[in-house]
Write a protein that holds these residues in place. Structure first.
Motif, PDB file in Angstrom:
ATOM      1  N   LEU A   1       0.809  -1.206   0.000  1.00 33.73           N
ATOM      2  CA  LEU A   1       0.000   0.000   0.000  1.00 33.73           C
ATOM      3  C   LEU A   1       0.846   1.261   0.000  1.00 33.73           C
ATOM      4  O   LEU A   1       0.338   2.355   0.166  1.00 33.73           O
ATOM      5  N   PHE A   2       2.161   1.141  -0.171  1.00 36.47           N
ATOM      6  CA  PHE A   2       3.054   2.284  -0.135  1.00 36.47           C
ATOM      7  C   PHE A   2       3.908   2.368  -1.401  1.00 36.47           C
ATOM      8  O   PHE A   2       4.232   1.364  -2.018  1.00 36.47           O
ATOM      9  N   GLU A   3       4.252   3.596  -1.729  1.00 33.62           N
ATOM     10  CA  GLU A   3       5.168   3.865  -2.833  1.00 33.62           C
ATOM     11  C   GLU A   3       6.483   4.304  -2.190  1.00 33.62           C
ATOM     12  O   GLU A   3       6.507   5.225  -1.383  1.00 33.62           O
TER      13      GLU A   3
ATOM     14  N   SER B   1       8.155   6.732   2.267  1.00 33.82           N
ATOM     15  CA  SER B   1       7.088   5.763   2.011  1.00 33.82           C
ATOM     16  C   SER B   1       5.786   6.540   1.913  1.00 33.82           C
ATOM     17  O   SER B   1       5.264   7.003   2.927  1.00 33.82           O
ATOM     18  N   LEU B   2       5.297   6.719   0.710  1.00 36.25           N
ATOM     19  CA  LEU B   2       4.077   7.498   0.501  1.00 36.25           C
ATOM     20  C   LEU B   2       2.873   6.582   0.412  1.00 36.25           C
ATOM     21  O   LEU B   2       2.813   5.712  -0.466  1.00 36.25           O
ATOM     22  N   PRO B   3       1.905   6.746   1.331  1.00 30.57           N
ATOM     23  CA  PRO B   3       0.721   5.883   1.296  1.00 30.57           C
ATOM     24  C   PRO B   3      -0.077   6.083   0.018  1.00 30.57           C
ATOM     25  O   PRO B   3      -0.266   7.207  -0.441  1.00 30.57           O
ATOM     26  N   GLU B   4      -0.503   4.984  -0.563  1.00 29.97           N
ATOM     27  CA  GLU B   4      -1.362   5.026  -1.735  1.00 29.97           C
ATOM     28  C   GLU B   4      -2.826   5.100  -1.304  1.00 29.97           C
ATOM     29  O   GLU B   4      -3.182   4.592  -0.241  1.00 29.97           O
ATOM     30  N   PRO B   5      -3.693   5.702  -2.093  1.00 32.50           N
ATOM     31  CA  PRO B   5      -5.118   5.714  -1.757  1.00 32.50           C
ATOM     32  C   PRO B   5      -5.654   4.290  -1.662  1.00 32.50           C
ATOM     33  O   PRO B   5      -5.186   3.404  -2.386  1.00 32.50           O
ATOM     34  N   PRO B   6      -6.606   4.017  -0.774  1.00 34.12           N
ATOM     35  CA  PRO B   6      -7.186   2.671  -0.666  1.00 34.12           C
ATOM     36  C   PRO B   6      -7.773   2.231  -2.001  1.00 34.12           C
ATOM     37  O   PRO B   6      -8.354   3.032  -2.720  1.00 34.12           O
TER      38      PRO B   6
END
Length: 345
Positions: free
Chosen positions: A17-19, A81-86
């Motif tokens: 879930l992270f970039e 670590s950039l969270p991605e949208p659900p």
């Protein structure tokens, strides 16, 4: 007791879930706020998203959280670590062929090709093994906490080939999950590694965890106070001067376990770009040898790792099940080329 953790050689947990980014600041960099610095280097990432990531401690400098007004300094090591949208966890069925080794009403054993992702995740929302399973089989069970991964009790890397067992019923999933939890599953991998290990047969008992510099990479923590307990038993099957064919038996199922453990003992997997195996690590400096190795890399443009055999107790009949698979063509061809190289040079 719950068994809601999918084990596997490429266990990704929530990292899908992270970039992720890892940046080393240039030696001549002038002092500048970190949010401005990162905006210039991360395309399509807004300043507000970066500031939120900094507040949530998803941005580390030299392994430490920082504030938005931090000014980067020369040679700082930055990990982001950039969270991605659900994403919608509903799996879209896709008509993708499966290489089925065994099937009954409760379990399925497949031989996965290299290049196929096991389940939908960031950057790979389609074309996965799970998308294929959803097309060929209806209403596969899903373990708690693993939405979007029906049937899975373990998994292997995208570029690792070999055997996987799939649960077709809730009872089968519970029984298989318990065996993985108890480490009673028999899993053997074949790997081609650089060099010749000093010991013909040995056990690597070293904790593994995410690298603070790049969380997509697993690293060894030999002191044992960081990471998770990981055990790999290996045996050298064939030495080929500059590379060796080894057999690895997993006792645990950590992220990139074999790849990280073999790198730790100084023998990265052949052509494993993530762990340094895509460089010529052993051998001569002759142009002819370099061309030979590069040709092998082209034949097998992935890490040389194959899930060779899989053994478990059938969760319903309690019968002992055991399956073996042949090495895929790319692996076999590279192995034969090394055998000929050793024989004629």
């Amino acid at each position: 007791m719950k068994f809601n953790e999918i084990e596997g050689e490429d266990e990704q947990e929530q990292e899908d879930l992270f970039e992720h980014y890892a940046i080393t600041v240039d030696a001549k960099q002038s002092l500048v706020r970190i949010d401005k610095y990162l905006m210039d280097r991360l395309p399509n990432v807004s300043r507000s998203k970066l500031q939120d990531a900094i507040k949530s401690e998803y941005v580390l400098v030299n392994k430490q959280p920082i504030k938005s007004n931090y000014k980067v300094r020369p040679l700082d090591e930055i990990s982001i670590s950039l969270p991605e949208p659900p994403r919608d966890t509903e799996v879209k069925p896709e008509n993708i062929a499966l290489n089925i080794v065994y099937e009954d009403e409760h379990v399925l054993v497949v031989n996965k090709e290299a290049g196929m992702v096991v389940h939908p995740a960031y950057n790979n929302w389609s074309g996965t093994l799970v998308n294929a399973l959803a097309y060929h089989f209806q209403q596969l069970p899903t373990m708690e906490g693993n939405d979007g991964r029906p049937g899975l009790v373990h998994r292997i890397d995208k570029d690792t080939s070999g055997l996987l067992v799939i649960a077709k019923t809730e009872k089968a999933m519970s029984g298989l999950a318990k065996q993985f939890f108890d480490h009673s599953i028999d899993r053997v991998y074949y790997a081609l590694v650089w060099g010749e290990p000093a010991e013909q047969k040995a056990t690597i008992d070293v904790n593994l965890g995410r690298s603070p510099k790049d969380r997509r990479v697993t690293m060894a923590f030999p002191e044992g106070d960081i990471g998770r307990h990981a055990i790999t038993h290996y045996e050298v099957l064939q030495t080929l001067r500059y590379v060796s064919l080894i057999q690895c038996k997993l006792e645990t199922g950590r992220t990139h376990q074999i790849r990280a453990h073999m790198r730790y003992i100084g023998h990265p997997l052949f052509n494993d770009a993530t762990y340094g195996g895509n460089q010529i690590l052993k051998g001569t400096k002759f142009t002819k040898y370099k061309a030979f190795v590069e040709n092998c890399f082209k034949i097998m443009p992935r890490q040389a790792l194959h899930a060779k055999s899989l053994g478990f107790v059938h969760p319903i009949s309690q019968e002992k099940m055991y399956f073996e698979s042949e090495l895929p063509q790319d692996f076999t061809e590279v192995l034969q080329k090394w055998e000929r190289y050793v024989q004629y040079t």
